[in-house]
Motif scaffolding. Structure first.
Motif, PDB file in Angstrom:
ATOM      1  N   LEU A  44       0.583  -1.226  -0.100  1.00  0.00           N
ATOM      2  CA  LEU A  44       0.004   0.080   0.000  1.00  0.00           C
ATOM      3  C   LEU A  44       0.829   1.058   0.059  1.00  0.00           C
ATOM      4  O   LEU A  44       1.970   1.254   0.569  1.00  0.00           O
ATOM      5  CB  LEU A  44      -0.977   0.045   1.217  1.00  0.00           C
ATOM      6  CG  LEU A  44      -1.990  -1.143   1.474  1.00  0.00           C
ATOM      7  CD1 LEU A  44      -2.471  -1.038   2.778  1.00  0.00           C
ATOM      8  CD2 LEU A  44      -2.857  -1.074   0.371  1.00  0.00           C
ATOM      9  N   ILE A  45       0.257   2.145  -0.514  1.00  0.00           N
ATOM     10  CA  ILE A  45       0.969   3.728  -0.485  1.00  0.00           C
ATOM     11  C   ILE A  45      -0.178   4.623   0.032  1.00  0.00           C
ATOM     12  O   ILE A  45      -1.236   4.826  -0.471  1.00  0.00           O
ATOM     13  CB  ILE A  45       1.375   4.115  -1.833  1.00  0.00           C
ATOM     14  CG1 ILE A  45       2.562   3.267  -2.451  1.00  0.00           C
ATOM     15  CG2 ILE A  45       1.863   5.573  -1.768  1.00  0.00           C
ATOM     16  CD1 ILE A  45       2.764   3.654  -3.857  1.00  0.00           C
TER      17      ILE A  45
ATOM     18  N   LEU B 103       0.109  13.154  -1.616  1.00  0.00           N
ATOM     19  CA  LEU B 103       1.454  12.426  -2.494  1.00  0.00           C
ATOM     20  C   LEU B 103       1.410  12.827  -3.698  1.00  0.00           C
ATOM     21  O   LEU B 103       2.725  13.044  -4.455  1.00  0.00           O
ATOM     22  CB  LEU B 103       1.531  11.021  -1.981  1.00  0.00           C
ATOM     23  CG  LEU B 103       2.646  10.261  -2.585  1.00  0.00           C
ATOM     24  CD1 LEU B 103       4.003  10.553  -2.018  1.00  0.00           C
ATOM     25  CD2 LEU B 103       2.657   8.805  -2.337  1.00  0.00           C
ATOM     26  N   TYR B 104       0.280  12.705  -4.449  1.00  0.00           N
ATOM     27  CA  TYR B 104       0.365  13.010  -5.826  1.00  0.00           C
ATOM     28  C   TYR B 104       0.363  14.613  -6.270  1.00  0.00           C
ATOM     29  O   TYR B 104       0.397  14.928  -7.567  1.00  0.00           O
ATOM     30  CB  TYR B 104      -1.176  12.340  -6.294  1.00  0.00           C
ATOM     31  CG  TYR B 104      -1.149  10.954  -5.942  1.00  0.00           C
ATOM     32  CD1 TYR B 104      -0.212  10.108  -6.618  1.00  0.00           C
ATOM     33  CD2 TYR B 104      -1.960  10.707  -5.159  1.00  0.00           C
ATOM     34  CE1 TYR B 104      -0.283   8.818  -6.336  1.00  0.00           C
ATOM     35  CE2 TYR B 104      -2.023   9.140  -4.874  1.00  0.00           C
ATOM     36  CZ  TYR B 104      -1.085   8.077  -5.497  1.00  0.00           C
ATOM     37  OH  TYR B 104      -1.147   6.860  -5.210  1.00  0.00           O
TER      38      TYR B 104
ATOM     39  N   ALA C 176      -1.676   7.770   0.470  1.00  0.00           N
ATOM     40  CA  ALA C 176      -1.704   9.117  -0.526  1.00  0.00           C
ATOM     41  C   ALA C 176      -1.906  10.627   0.082  1.00  0.00           C
ATOM     42  O   ALA C 176      -1.722  11.620  -0.498  1.00  0.00           O
ATOM     43  CB  ALA C 176      -2.415   8.940  -1.623  1.00  0.00           C
TER      44      ALA C 176
END
Length: 47
Positions: free
Chosen positions: A34-35, A45-46, A37
């Motif tokens: 998993l990340i 994060l994006y 975000a």
């Protein structure tokens, strides 16, 4: 669909907040990697 990955629903807390906001305790067959975000301050994060 992902329903076959859920072994058991062990419990639901705070269901009075609505289904999406409730805390679900699930026993799953495989989970991850998993990340995360978004952090607690709303930073993405994006972005």
């Amino acid at each position: 669909m992902y329903v076959d990955k859920v072994n058991e629903i062990k419990g639901v807390n705070w269901l009075d907040l609505g289904m999406p906001e409730a805390i679900w305790d699930l026993d799953v067959l495989s989970f991850g990697p998993l990340i995360v975000a978004m952090d607690a301050q709303g930073n993405s994060l994006y972005d």
